[in-house]
Design a protein around this motif. Sequence first.
Motif, PDB file in Angstrom:
ATOM      1  N   PRO A 175       0.820  -1.202   0.000  1.00  0.00           N
ATOM      2  CA  PRO A 175       0.000   0.000   0.000  1.00  0.00           C
ATOM      3  C   PRO A 175       0.854   1.251   0.000  1.00  0.00           C
ATOM      4  O   PRO A 175       2.045   1.209   0.304  1.00  0.00           O
ATOM      5  N   ALA A 176       0.239   2.350  -0.343  1.00  0.00           N
ATOM      6  CA  ALA A 176       0.958   3.623  -0.346  1.00  0.00           C
ATOM      7  C   ALA A 176       1.530   3.913   1.035  1.00  0.00           C
ATOM      8  O   ALA A 176       0.924   3.631   2.067  1.00  0.00           O
ATOM      9  N   LEU A 177       2.730   4.484   1.035  1.00  0.00           N
ATOM     10  CA  LEU A 177       3.405   4.762   2.285  1.00  0.00           C
ATOM     11  C   LEU A 177       2.856   6.023   2.940  1.00  0.00           C
ATOM     12  O   LEU A 177       2.626   7.027   2.276  1.00  0.00           O
ATOM     13  N   ARG A 178       2.684   5.981   4.230  1.00  0.00           N
ATOM     14  CA  ARG A 178       2.262   7.156   4.979  1.00  0.00           C
ATOM     15  C   ARG A 178       3.504   7.938   5.378  1.00  0.00           C
ATOM     16  O   ARG A 178       4.486   7.370   5.859  1.00  0.00           O
ATOM     17  N   GLN A 179       3.457   9.234   5.189  1.00  0.00           N
ATOM     18  CA  GLN A 179       4.622  10.061   5.465  1.00  0.00           C
ATOM     19  C   GLN A 179       4.904  10.088   6.963  1.00  0.00           C
ATOM     20  O   GLN A 179       4.019  10.378   7.768  1.00  0.00           O
ATOM     21  N   PRO A 180       6.145   9.779   7.399  1.00  0.00           N
ATOM     22  CA  PRO A 180       6.474   9.835   8.825  1.00  0.00           C
ATOM     23  C   PRO A 180       6.335  11.249   9.365  1.00  0.00           C
ATOM     24  O   PRO A 180       6.666  12.227   8.676  1.00  0.00           O
ATOM     25  N   ALA A 181       5.869  11.365  10.593  1.00  0.00           N
ATOM     26  CA  ALA A 181       5.634  12.677  11.183  1.00  0.00           C
ATOM     27  C   ALA A 181       6.912  13.493  11.281  1.00  0.00           C
ATOM     28  O   ALA A 181       6.888  14.721  11.146  1.00  0.00           O
ATOM     29  N   GLU A 200       9.593  21.144   3.933  1.00  0.00           N
ATOM     30  CA  GLU A 200       8.931  20.638   2.744  1.00  0.00           C
ATOM     31  C   GLU A 200       9.878  19.884   1.820  1.00  0.00           C
ATOM     32  O   GLU A 200       9.515  18.852   1.237  1.00  0.00           O
ATOM     33  N   ALA A 201      11.114  20.371   1.672  1.00  0.00           N
ATOM     34  CA  ALA A 201      12.077  19.722   0.778  1.00  0.00           C
ATOM     35  C   ALA A 201      12.410  18.315   1.267  1.00  0.00           C
ATOM     36  O   ALA A 201      12.445  17.358   0.477  1.00  0.00           O
ATOM     37  N   ALA A 202      12.664  18.185   2.576  1.00  0.00           N
ATOM     38  CA  ALA A 202      12.992  16.875   3.141  1.00  0.00           C
ATOM     39  C   ALA A 202      11.799  15.934   3.047  1.00  0.00           C
ATOM     40  O   ALA A 202      11.946  14.738   2.776  1.00  0.00           O
ATOM     41  N   GLU A 203      10.613  16.485   3.259  1.00  0.00           N
ATOM     42  CA  GLU A 203       9.385  15.676   3.165  1.00  0.00           C
ATOM     43  C   GLU A 203       9.218  15.122   1.752  1.00  0.00           C
ATOM     44  O   GLU A 203       8.895  13.950   1.546  1.00  0.00           O
ATOM     45  N   GLY A 204       9.448  15.964   0.768  1.00  0.00           N
ATOM     46  CA  GLY A 204       9.341  15.512  -0.620  1.00  0.00           C
ATOM     47  C   GLY A 204      10.402  14.498  -0.979  1.00  0.00           C
ATOM     48  O   GLY A 204      10.127  13.528  -1.715  1.00  0.00           O
ATOM     49  N   LEU A 205      11.621  14.693  -0.472  1.00  0.00           N
ATOM     50  CA  LEU A 205      12.705  13.748  -0.744  1.00  0.00           C
ATOM     51  C   LEU A 205      12.379  12.386  -0.152  1.00  0.00           C
ATOM     52  O   LEU A 205      12.578  11.354  -0.813  1.00  0.00           O
ATOM     53  N   PHE A 206      11.862  12.374   1.058  1.00  0.00           N
ATOM     54  CA  PHE A 206      11.513  11.103   1.700  1.00  0.00           C
ATOM     55  C   PHE A 206      10.436  10.385   0.902  1.00  0.00           C
ATOM     56  O   PHE A 206      10.520   9.174   0.664  1.00  0.00           O
ATOM     57  N   ALA A 207       9.422  11.117   0.476  1.00  0.00           N
ATOM     58  CA  ALA A 207       8.332  10.511  -0.296  1.00  0.00           C
ATOM     59  C   ALA A 207       8.843   9.947  -1.618  1.00  0.00           C
ATOM     60  O   ALA A 207       8.470   8.837  -2.029  1.00  0.00           O
TER      61      ALA A 207
END
Length: 314
Positions: A4-10, A17-24
């Motif tokens: 299933p699609a991964l849920r973004q870690p808190a 935002e940049a790190a969040e996008g990189l992780f995704a």
Amino acid sequence: MTGPALRQPADTHALGEAAEGLFAQLSQALQQGLQQQPDKPEETPANTLRALWHLAAGRPLSAQAAAAAALPPLTAPQRERLHALVGERLAGRPLAHLTGRQHFMAMELLAGPEALIPRRETELLGRTACALLGELVHSRAAPVAIDVCTGSGNLALALAGTAAAARVYGADLSPEALDLARRNADHLGLSSRIDWRCCDLLDGFDPELLGEVDLLVCNPPYISSGRLAAMPGEIAGHEPRLAFDGGPLGIALLNRLVREAPRFLRAGGWLAVEVGLGQGRAMQQRLEAQRRFRPVRPVQDEAGETRVLAAQLA
């Protein structure tokens, strides 16, 4: 790895935002590009990325340890390093070889191509052996325990950490594996509790410990030679064949150990071994047929499969 699609870690939100996008982005790449290895259930796409993220930041952690550690911010060079690490993982290099770490029974071990990467399934043998040793220390002032086919030393180290009074030995045919085991002992502060031997099963102890051993533990190679070609490339191409090739039927070393163990075990001493899927019943019958072991206890995993046998010398 698919799922299933991964849920973004808190904790990625706190990094911006940049790190969040990189992780995704990298999580998705890992999810699509890797097959989940059933013997390493902790290596989910998210945990894999977290371990590589920490490694890029200069902190090597196993997948399990990384799952509980807050993600640090990355500099531009560290982000480039992270991309390179994800590429190596997607190319099939084992995560534990990239990070140099593997978690086993609450220990953060050093890992490398010198020995088989400890698997979570072997913790069943570890818990069984540690429980037996815990019982033995109540009746024996300094019980003797030997872990043969020790590899990275994970079982010997678990035993040494369980009972400080025990005399623990770790043995392996591979000098490279023993070097890693010694480094693990130093890493965990347990060097003074373990005596390492480079030998073929019990050959390095004869006649020194004949009839003196309280606990003999082994996670032997148990994959049949004919099945090796079908093994995932991540295993066959990166981990030592000596650590998983169990001969034509996969039980060559198990049979040999069953024959040799009674010479070394004292009366009432225990043999505890890991067996491959489908081997449990036959090996239990093999032990019982010797009429030297009473009782023989099968230990099942969560799926109800016998993966460990514990046998007491009569």
